[in-house]
Design an enzyme around this catalytic site. Sequence first.
Site, PDB file in Angstrom:
ATOM      1  N   GLY A  14      -9.205 -12.762  14.274  1.00  0.00           N
ATOM      2  CA  GLY A  14     -10.199 -12.617  15.335  1.00  0.00           C
ATOM      3  C   GLY A  14     -11.513 -13.280  14.982  1.00  0.00           C
ATOM      4  N   GLY A  16     -14.413 -13.207  16.897  1.00  0.00           N
ATOM      5  CA  GLY A  16     -15.523 -12.715  17.698  1.00  0.00           C
ATOM      6  C   GLY A  16     -16.732 -12.497  16.818  1.00  0.00           C
ATOM      7  N   PHE A  17     -17.670 -11.658  17.277  1.00  0.00           N
ATOM      8  CA  PHE A  17     -18.883 -11.407  16.504  1.00  0.00           C
ATOM      9  C   PHE A  17     -18.555 -10.903  15.092  1.00  0.00           C
ATOM     10  CE2 PHE A  17     -21.074 -10.417  20.766  1.00  0.00           C
ATOM     11  CZ  PHE A  17     -21.424 -11.748  20.931  1.00  0.00           C
ATOM     12  N   VAL A  82      -1.598 -14.632  16.837  1.00  0.00           N
ATOM     13  CA  VAL A  82      -0.994 -13.709  15.883  1.00  0.00           C
ATOM     14  C   VAL A  82       0.092 -12.919  16.590  1.00  0.00           C
ATOM     15  CG1 VAL A  82      -1.381 -11.669  14.450  1.00  0.00           C
ATOM     16  CG2 VAL A  82      -3.042 -13.546  14.432  1.00  0.00           C
ATOM     17  N   GLU A 174     -23.885  -7.082  36.360  1.00  0.00           N
ATOM     18  CA  GLU A 174     -24.338  -8.453  36.154  1.00  0.00           C
ATOM     19  C   GLU A 174     -23.516  -9.435  36.979  1.00  0.00           C
ATOM     20  OE1 GLU A 174     -25.940  -8.068  31.541  1.00  0.00           O
ATOM     21  OE2 GLU A 174     -23.839  -8.528  31.955  1.00  0.00           O
TER      22      GLU A 174
END
Length: 284
Positions: A14, A16-17, A82, A174
């Site tokens: 992963g 991501g952040f 994966v 948003e």
Amino acid sequence: MTNATSNYQVIIVGAGFAGVAAARRLGKAKIPTLLIDRNNYSQFQPLLYQVASSQLPPSDVAEPLRAIFRKRPSVRVLTAEVTAIDAAAHTVTVDDGTVYSAPTLVIAAGAVVNFFGTPGAAEHAYPLYSVSDSTRLGAAIIEQFDKADARVAAGEALDPTNIVVVGAGPTGVEMAGAIAETINSVVPRTYSDAVREAFTVHLADLAKTVLGPFTEELQQYAQEHLEELGVQLHLGTSVKEVRADGVTLSDGEVLAAPIVIWAGACTHSPWSGKRASRPAGAAD
């Protein structure tokens, strides 16, 4: 199945952040690391709604992983899906059958959309959890504007067209606001007023307020601003079914809509429950 021979000390699933932050720290410490993600970029997920509403280009929210780690040669980036993780054996299998192993696995696979078993949602709703999701949604919205414009050019009357956003949390609020702003401010500069007037954004949520976790002051401000933009709120109302032509709400109302955006919730990735040990010597 192919066993990959390597000297990786850490495999991160992963980008991501969390995955990128871990790889940066490990790269700085020169610890041999394999970073695996299905995408070759890292995305700034909070701004995906702006890509979907044509307010930002995809390049503004996505950075190539290899560019991030160009000066960290101990970190190798692998673009792959994966397919299996064996935490006990410390192995990760990817979609071409290759098995990678390391003393430590870091599972940072993030979240995936949660449709809560709503009939038709997985088949017909647009999720918003990746750059590809946002570009696909943005293209679908523009396509609806173009179709309406073609009908105006042919002298045909336009039927009202709804865009439904499910979920009144931050993403849904948003998204609904950004689409309404596009309809009010951008569409008139590109299309006719008839196209602008034909489109309405709806926001539905089982909760009785928008932005449930926030303060009442922020909730009231957000709700008033959405209403000023022309967003129709359906609060205290859940979506019971999503179809290709719209949604059915829990109060029985049926909204015809060519686009339904699912911002209802997310859940953990199937790999997020896997546990791995801490690398010896890894820096905090």
